[in-house]
Motif scaffolding. Structure first.
Motif, PDB file in Angstrom:
ATOM      1  N   MET A   9       0.848  -1.352  -0.067  1.00 46.14           N
ATOM      2  CA  MET A   9      -0.037   0.175   0.046  1.00 46.14           C
ATOM      3  C   MET A   9       0.845   1.097  -0.014  1.00 46.14           C
ATOM      4  O   MET A   9       1.915   1.350   0.720  1.00 46.14           O
ATOM      5  CB  MET A   9      -1.004   0.094   1.235  1.00 46.14           C
ATOM      6  N   SER A  10       0.396   2.294  -0.693  1.00 47.87           N
ATOM      7  CA  SER A  10       1.182   3.535  -0.749  1.00 47.87           C
ATOM      8  C   SER A  10       1.446   4.194   0.611  1.00 47.87           C
ATOM      9  O   SER A  10       0.614   3.846   1.548  1.00 47.87           O
ATOM     10  CB  SER A  10       0.476   4.359  -1.627  1.00 47.87           C
ATOM     11  N   LYS A  11       2.450   4.858   0.969  1.00 46.51           N
ATOM     12  CA  LYS A  11       2.828   5.652   1.881  1.00 46.51           C
ATOM     13  C   LYS A  11       2.115   7.077   1.775  1.00 46.51           C
ATOM     14  O   LYS A  11       2.028   7.737   2.853  1.00 46.51           O
ATOM     15  CB  LYS A  11       4.025   5.875   2.010  1.00 46.51           C
ATOM     16  N   ASN A  12       1.338   7.526   0.633  1.00 48.34           N
ATOM     17  CA  ASN A  12       0.702   8.709   0.524  1.00 48.34           C
ATOM     18  C   ASN A  12      -0.567   8.238   0.185  1.00 48.34           C
ATOM     19  O   ASN A  12      -1.173   7.486  -0.469  1.00 48.34           O
ATOM     20  CB  ASN A  12       1.575   9.711  -0.440  1.00 48.34           C
ATOM     21  N   TYR A  13      -1.349   9.487   0.396  1.00 44.22           N
ATOM     22  CA  TYR A  13      -2.809   9.548   0.124  1.00 44.22           C
ATOM     23  C   TYR A  13      -3.116  10.729  -0.958  1.00 44.22           C
ATOM     24  O   TYR A  13      -2.691  11.795  -0.565  1.00 44.22           O
ATOM     25  CB  TYR A  13      -3.778   9.621   1.111  1.00 44.22           C
ATOM     26  N   SER A  14      -3.937  10.437  -2.109  1.00 45.40           N
ATOM     27  CA  SER A  14      -4.382  11.560  -2.939  1.00 45.40           C
ATOM     28  C   SER A  14      -5.663  12.161  -2.279  1.00 45.40           C
ATOM     29  O   SER A  14      -6.174  11.206  -1.465  1.00 45.40           O
ATOM     30  CB  SER A  14      -4.353  11.274  -4.422  1.00 45.40           C
ATOM     31  N   ILE A  15      -6.244  13.131  -2.833  1.00 45.93           N
ATOM     32  CA  ILE A  15      -7.416  13.878  -2.366  1.00 45.93           C
ATOM     33  C   ILE A  15      -8.677  12.663  -2.391  1.00 45.93           C
ATOM     34  O   ILE A  15      -9.327  12.973  -1.610  1.00 45.93           O
ATOM     35  CB  ILE A  15      -7.518  15.196  -2.747  1.00 45.93           C
ATOM     36  N   ASN A  16      -8.730  12.067  -3.545  1.00 40.50           N
ATOM     37  CA  ASN A  16      -9.771  11.129  -3.688  1.00 40.50           C
ATOM     38  C   ASN A  16      -9.748  10.022  -2.707  1.00 40.50           C
ATOM     39  O   ASN A  16     -10.745   9.308  -2.673  1.00 40.50           O
ATOM     40  CB  ASN A  16      -9.617  10.551  -5.163  1.00 40.50           C
ATOM     41  N   MET A  17      -8.604   9.956  -2.053  1.00 36.83           N
ATOM     42  CA  MET A  17      -8.682   8.741  -0.868  1.00 36.83           C
ATOM     43  C   MET A  17      -8.962   9.358   0.411  1.00 36.83           C
ATOM     44  O   MET A  17      -9.052   8.620   1.277  1.00 36.83           O
ATOM     45  CB  MET A  17      -7.127   8.260  -0.837  1.00 36.83           C
ATOM     46  N   PHE A  18      -9.194  10.444   0.513  1.00 37.33           N
ATOM     47  CA  PHE A  18      -9.516  11.268   1.919  1.00 37.33           C
ATOM     48  C   PHE A  18     -10.893  10.935   2.468  1.00 37.33           C
ATOM     49  O   PHE A  18     -11.763  10.969   1.538  1.00 37.33           O
ATOM     50  CB  PHE A  18      -9.392  12.764   1.811  1.00 37.33           C
ATOM     51  N   LYS A  19     -10.933  10.377   3.574  1.00 38.62           N
ATOM     52  CA  LYS A  19     -12.081   9.903   4.161  1.00 38.62           C
ATOM     53  C   LYS A  19     -12.056  10.144   5.694  1.00 38.62           C
ATOM     54  O   LYS A  19     -10.819   9.897   6.281  1.00 38.62           O
ATOM     55  CB  LYS A  19     -12.657   8.549   3.651  1.00 38.62           C
ATOM     56  N   PRO A  20     -13.191  10.197   6.422  1.00 37.56           N
ATOM     57  CA  PRO A  20     -13.234  10.155   7.846  1.00 37.56           C
ATOM     58  C   PRO A  20     -12.508   8.996   8.352  1.00 37.56           C
ATOM     59  O   PRO A  20     -12.734   8.001   7.908  1.00 37.56           O
ATOM     60  CB  PRO A  20     -14.672  10.491   8.291  1.00 37.56           C
ATOM     61  N   VAL A  28      -3.265  10.663   8.969  1.00 38.51           N
ATOM     62  CA  VAL A  28      -2.387  11.155   8.163  1.00 38.51           C
ATOM     63  C   VAL A  28      -1.467  12.184   8.794  1.00 38.51           C
ATOM     64  O   VAL A  28      -1.803  12.542  10.001  1.00 38.51           O
ATOM     65  CB  VAL A  28      -3.192  12.021   6.926  1.00 38.51           C
ATOM     66  N   ILE A  29      -0.576  12.351   8.223  1.00 37.68           N
ATOM     67  CA  ILE A  29       0.425  13.610   8.792  1.00 37.68           C
ATOM     68  C   ILE A  29       0.262  14.793   8.231  1.00 37.68           C
ATOM     69  O   ILE A  29       0.233  15.110   6.771  1.00 37.68           O
ATOM     70  CB  ILE A  29       1.907  13.142   8.563  1.00 37.68           C
ATOM     71  N   THR A  48      -3.549  18.080  -6.602  1.00 39.10           N
ATOM     72  CA  THR A  48      -2.160  17.511  -6.862  1.00 39.10           C
ATOM     73  C   THR A  48      -1.757  17.109  -5.369  1.00 39.10           C
ATOM     74  O   THR A  48      -0.669  16.661  -5.609  1.00 39.10           O
ATOM     75  CB  THR A  48      -1.323  18.346  -7.474  1.00 39.10           C
ATOM     76  N   ASP A  49      -2.350  17.804  -4.503  1.00 44.19           N
ATOM     77  CA  ASP A  49      -1.592  17.682  -3.085  1.00 44.19           C
ATOM     78  C   ASP A  49      -1.633  16.104  -2.582  1.00 44.19           C
ATOM     79  O   ASP A  49      -2.744  15.219  -2.943  1.00 44.19           O
ATOM     80  CB  ASP A  49      -2.125  18.445  -2.079  1.00 44.19           C
ATOM     81  N   ARG A  50      -0.703  15.630  -2.020  1.00 41.44           N
ATOM     82  CA  ARG A  50      -0.787  14.304  -1.346  1.00 41.44           C
ATOM     83  C   ARG A  50      -0.541  14.403   0.198  1.00 41.44           C
ATOM     84  O   ARG A  50       0.206  15.340   0.641  1.00 41.44           O
ATOM     85  CB  ARG A  50       0.341  13.528  -1.885  1.00 41.44           C
ATOM     86  N   LEU A  51      -1.031  13.557   1.053  1.00 42.68           N
ATOM     87  CA  LEU A  51      -0.841  13.580   2.527  1.00 42.68           C
ATOM     88  C   LEU A  51      -0.078  12.274   2.900  1.00 42.68           C
ATOM     89  O   LEU A  51      -0.658  11.117   2.156  1.00 42.68           O
ATOM     90  CB  LEU A  51      -2.023  13.727   3.258  1.00 42.68           C
ATOM     91  N   GLU A  52       0.955  12.308   3.522  1.00 50.66           N
ATOM     92  CA  GLU A  52       1.619  11.116   4.029  1.00 50.66           C
ATOM     93  C   GLU A  52       0.908  10.305   5.181  1.00 50.66           C
ATOM     94  O   GLU A  52       0.258  10.694   5.943  1.00 50.66           O
ATOM     95  CB  GLU A  52       2.889  11.470   4.597  1.00 50.66           C
ATOM     96  N   LYS A  53       0.934   9.155   4.806  1.00 50.30           N
ATOM     97  CA  LYS A  53       0.235   7.958   5.964  1.00 50.30           C
ATOM     98  C   LYS A  53       1.000   8.148   7.332  1.00 50.30           C
ATOM     99  O   LYS A  53       2.070   8.300   7.449  1.00 50.30           O
ATOM    100  CB  LYS A  53       0.349   6.681   5.308  1.00 50.30           C
ATOM    101  N   ALA A  54       0.199   8.191   8.302  1.00 48.57           N
ATOM    102  CA  ALA A  54       0.687   8.371   9.875  1.00 48.57           C
ATOM    103  C   ALA A  54       0.860   6.839  10.288  1.00 48.57           C
ATOM    104  O   ALA A  54      -0.282   6.126  10.036  1.00 48.57           O
ATOM    105  CB  ALA A  54      -0.392   9.143  10.640  1.00 48.57           C
ATOM    106  N   GLU A  55       1.968   6.376  10.571  1.00 49.04           N
ATOM    107  CA  GLU A  55       2.171   5.327  10.876  1.00 49.04           C
ATOM    108  C   GLU A  55       1.760   5.106  12.558  1.00 49.04           C
ATOM    109  O   GLU A  55       2.543   5.302  13.417  1.00 49.04           O
ATOM    110  CB  GLU A  55       3.661   4.756  10.973  1.00 49.04           C
ATOM    111  N   ILE A  56       0.441   5.189  12.677  1.00 55.33           N
ATOM    112  CA  ILE A  56      -0.203   4.914  13.988  1.00 55.33           C
ATOM    113  C   ILE A  56      -0.684   3.641  14.420  1.00 55.33           C
ATOM    114  O   ILE A  56      -1.085   2.999  13.658  1.00 55.33           O
ATOM    115  CB  ILE A  56      -1.310   5.961  14.051  1.00 55.33           C
ATOM    116  N   LYS A  57      -0.457   3.486  15.569  1.00 54.06           N
ATOM    117  CA  LYS A  57      -0.632   2.122  16.073  1.00 54.06           C
ATOM    118  C   LYS A  57      -1.704   2.079  17.416  1.00 54.06           C
ATOM    119  O   LYS A  57      -1.089   2.936  18.254  1.00 54.06           O
ATOM    120  CB  LYS A  57       0.582   1.213  16.482  1.00 54.06           C
ATOM    121  N   ASP A  58      -2.886   1.410  17.357  1.00 57.68           N
ATOM    122  CA  ASP A  58      -3.565   1.481  18.716  1.00 57.68           C
ATOM    123  C   ASP A  58      -3.408   0.106  19.176  1.00 57.68           C
ATOM    124  O   ASP A  58      -3.457  -0.973  18.654  1.00 57.68           O
ATOM    125  CB  ASP A  58      -5.053   1.720  18.053  1.00 57.68           C
ATOM    126  N   LEU A  59      -3.208   0.237  20.477  1.00 56.33           N
ATOM    127  CA  LEU A  59      -2.663  -0.966  21.287  1.00 56.33           C
ATOM    128  C   LEU A  59      -3.514  -1.124  22.396  1.00 56.33           C
ATOM    129  O   LEU A  59      -3.935  -0.266  23.328  1.00 56.33           O
ATOM    130  CB  LEU A  59      -1.088  -0.702  21.730  1.00 56.33           C
TER     131      LEU A  59
END
Length: 189
Positions: free
Chosen positions: A1-12, A16-17, A60-71
């Motif tokens: 899976m990509s480490k970046n999200y384009s605006i068409n992938m943004f969802k509640p 992201v960073i 054209t903007d992209r957001l980086e995926k946040a490597e968040i872990k819920d424990l």
């Protein structure tokens, strides 16, 4: 899976960073005007500060995926400076400072289940259930003649927090409290 999200992938719910800190998207509204470039309006909450911010991103903007872990963890005890939790999967002890917990510490009772959010190998937040049952340790006695005018009073709970409760609540009563609003919900019998 990509480490970046384009605006068409943004969802509640997407983590992201944004502005170099981890955030969770609360709402996303995609706009494709008749003229000009498409854009997305985002409302997001910072996982570090808790601030909610709205901003606009171009197509054209992209957001980086946040490597968040819920424990999933269990709260064990505290020494008034640090709170100690146990990881449910490997039984390791995790230590969280009082400063990070803020008011969440008032909802933690020994053996309660919670979720620790981890970013860059550090705990950044602790989440508890929406409702907790706590014991009233101190409240003023009810006076019958004032019950019409004073339908609420303050009560100090076993974790140290004060909440407004109905006049009929007494010392040693077990009550249900909403952790999101710090409000009394009901008495537990």
């Amino acid at each position: 899976m990509s480490k970046n999200y384009s605006i068409n992938m943004f969802k509640p719910g997407l983590k992201v960073i944004i502005f170099k800190e981890p955030c969770i998207i609360k709402s996303s509204f995609f706009v494709k005007p008749g003229k000009g470039q498409a854009f997305s309006r985002l409302k997001f909450k910072s996982l570090l500060s808790g601030k909610i911010v709205e901003t606009t991103f171009k197509s054209t903007d992209r957001l980086e995926k946040a490597e968040i872990k819920d424990l999933k963890a269990i709260y064990l005890y505290n020494n008034h400076s640090f709170w100690y939790f146990m990881d449910n999967t490997n039984f390791n002890e995790i230590i969280v400072s009082k400063d990070l917990l803020k008011n969440t510490r008032f909802w933690l009772i020994p053996q309660c289940k919670c979720v620790l959010t981890i970013w860059k190998k550090e705990v950044i937040s602790v989440s508890v259930d929406n409702f907790v049952n706590l014991t009233v340790i101190k409240t003023s006695p009810s006076i019958k003649k004032n019950s019409i005018n004073n339908s609420i009073k303050l009560a100090i709970l076993n974790t140290g927090i004060s909440v407004k409760v109905p006049y009929f609540i007494k010392n040693n009563d077990l009550i249900k409290v909403d952790t999101r609003t710090s409000k009394y919900v009901s008495r537990i019998k």
